[in-house]
Design a protein around this motif. Structure first.
Motif, PDB file in Angstrom:
ATOM      1  N   THR A  64       0.829  -1.212   0.000  1.00 22.03           N
ATOM      2  CA  THR A  64       0.000   0.000   0.000  1.00 22.03           C
ATOM      3  C   THR A  64       0.859   1.256   0.000  1.00 22.03           C
ATOM      4  O   THR A  64       0.605   2.209  -0.747  1.00 22.03           O
ATOM      5  N   LEU A  65       1.901   1.248   0.838  1.00 18.82           N
ATOM      6  CA  LEU A  65       2.790   2.409   0.913  1.00 18.82           C
ATOM      7  C   LEU A  65       3.552   2.616  -0.392  1.00 18.82           C
ATOM      8  O   LEU A  65       3.837   3.759  -0.781  1.00 18.82           O
ATOM      9  N   SER A  66       3.903   1.520  -1.061  1.00 14.29           N
ATOM     10  CA  SER A  66       4.618   1.647  -2.339  1.00 14.29           C
ATOM     11  C   SER A  66       3.734   2.276  -3.406  1.00 14.29           C
ATOM     12  O   SER A  66       4.217   2.975  -4.303  1.00 14.29           O
ATOM     13  N   LYS A  67       2.426   2.027  -3.303  1.00 20.57           N
ATOM     14  CA  LYS A  67       1.484   2.606  -4.271  1.00 20.57           C
ATOM     15  C   LYS A  67       1.198   4.068  -3.977  1.00 20.57           C
ATOM     16  O   LYS A  67       1.003   4.875  -4.899  1.00 20.57           O
ATOM     17  N   THR A  68       1.166   4.412  -2.679  1.00 24.01           N
ATOM     18  CA  THR A  68       0.869   5.799  -2.296  1.00 24.01           C
ATOM     19  C   THR A  68       2.125   6.659  -2.214  1.00 24.01           C
ATOM     20  O   THR A  68       2.027   7.886  -2.119  1.00 24.01           O
ATOM     21  N   GLY A  69       3.314   6.003  -2.216  1.00 18.00           N
ATOM     22  CA  GLY A  69       4.565   6.748  -2.104  1.00 18.00           C
ATOM     23  C   GLY A  69       4.959   7.048  -0.677  1.00 18.00           C
ATOM     24  O   GLY A  69       5.879   7.831  -0.442  1.00 18.00           O
ATOM     25  N   ILE A  71       3.813   8.012   3.552  1.00 15.82           N
ATOM     26  CA  ILE A  71       2.874   8.815   4.328  1.00 15.82           C
ATOM     27  C   ILE A  71       3.296  10.279   4.201  1.00 15.82           C
ATOM     28  O   ILE A  71       4.396  10.639   4.626  1.00 15.82           O
ATOM     29  N   ASP A  76       8.830   9.043   2.961  1.00 14.53           N
ATOM     30  CA  ASP A  76       8.586   8.620   1.588  1.00 14.53           C
ATOM     31  C   ASP A  76       8.981   7.164   1.425  1.00 14.53           C
ATOM     32  O   ASP A  76      10.068   6.759   1.844  1.00 14.53           O
ATOM     33  N   LYS A  79      10.295   3.542  -4.437  1.00 15.44           N
ATOM     34  CA  LYS A  79       9.612   2.796  -5.494  1.00 15.44           C
ATOM     35  C   LYS A  79      10.399   1.545  -5.854  1.00 15.44           C
ATOM     36  O   LYS A  79      11.623   1.556  -5.895  1.00 15.44           O
TER      37      LYS A  79
END
Length: 335
Positions: A64-69, A71, A76, A79
């Protein structure tokens, strides 16, 4: 002057908050995992399945964090994808060590009490010295070797006293020693793999959890857990799944707060903080589980904790001395 003092005060407050978060998350993770692995309320004899599920939770958070970049305003997330053929080929040996490390750590925690858990896994420093010499040909000072000798003595004394108190688990201690060995190997090989992922610790964690989900499957079969899972009655319990998800979140959170503590302090401060945390964890566990320990048992903990802290301090001094040494002309880069 006032601005400088306010900045310094803000810095100290930030460090205090981060270190406190590390202590809370780390201690909570141990107690949550112990409940999942050994409590009568859960009563699931499938420790590898529990660990596997925690890897799934961590993977989903990283995905999820990889998709949103990441928080916004906090950090950051780098990728990258774990499903690149070249990445799999390079990282999978480290992921095997990672899988065995977390598996044996949880197996150790299942069979030993929380008060003895730190002692059971206290040989990591000793294995670091041994493997650094065997694999990297890095010599260790006599002071550090002496610290390792005291750690081994403290470990032996702790095992002896645990046996006298009637709470010793041979299989749990063996898993603890194997876990220490795997942690040492993992730490050494991480230095080799990090350049492949551009020194991104989070990316490496993302990949490790992704591959561990697959690597745990044959281990669960070998450990005979499929029958236990098939016959388990509480899969329809919301409370059970809440506990499982909390365990997975704690597993992810401990990686984040560990990295954050190192970032805002230093590796040495992190080691000292971890040692002090282990001391507090042991005291809390003896009170929480109403366990009474004798003087020699506590002595073994003090020996291991003090020796580990001294080892970290001696290594820091050595690194500082090495950094101040001039580099010979023939070893300097022409650039």
């Amino acid at each position: 002057m006032k601005n400088h003092q306010s900045d310094l005060c803000a810095s100290y407050i930030k460090i205090f908050i981060v270190v406190s978060c590390y202590w809370i998350v780390s201690i909570a993770t141990v107690f949550v995992n112990k409940t999942l692995l050994s409590s009568a309320s859960v009563n699931l004899e499938a420790p590898l399945f529990i660990t596997w599920f925690q890897c799934i939770v961590s993977f989903m958070i990283c995905f999820t964090l990889s998709k949103t970049g990441g928080i916004p305003g906090v950090f950051d997330f780098p990728k990258g994808t774990p499903w690149c053929k070249e990445t799999i080929k390079q990282v999978i040996p480290l992921s095997i060590m990672f899988t065995l490390m977390i598996a044996t750590n949880n197996l150790c925690l299942k069979y030993v009490g929380v008060p003895f858990y730190y002692i059971g896994r206290s040989l990591t420093t000793v294995f670091n010295v041994v493997f650094s010499w065997i694999l990297l040909r890095q010599a260790t000072s006599h002071k550090c070797v002496l610290c390792c000798a005291f750690i081994i003595f403290g470990f032996y004394l702790g095992v002896d006293q645990e046996n006298l108190l009637g709470s010793f688990s041979l299989i749990g201690t063996i898993y603890g020693v194997i876990g220490s060995l795997m942690l040492s190997l993992y730490s050494i090989y991480t230095k080799k793999i990090l350049p492949i992922v551009n020194q991104e610790v989070w990316l490496l964690s993302y990949y490790n959890n992704a591959y561990s989900i697959i690597l745990f499957l044959p281990l669960m079969v070998i450990n005979g857990e499929l029958t236990q899972i098939w016959n388990y009655d509480n899969f329809n319990s919301i409370f059970f799944w809440i506990q499982m998800v909390i365990g997975g979140i704690c597993g992810f959170a401990i990686g984040y707060v560990t990295s954050l503590q190192i970032k805002v302090t230093s590796p040495l401060t992190h080691n000292i903080s971890g040692t002090a945390k282990a001391c507090a964890q042991t005291v809390i566990a003896t009170q929480w589980y109403n366990e009474t320990k004798n003087g020699l048992w506590w002595t073994s903990n003090i020996i291991v904790l003090a020796s580990s802290a001294l080892y970290a301090r001696f290594k820091q001094v050595e690194m500082e001395e090495n950094s101040r040494r001039p580099i010979p002309e023939e070893k300097k880069s022409i650039v």
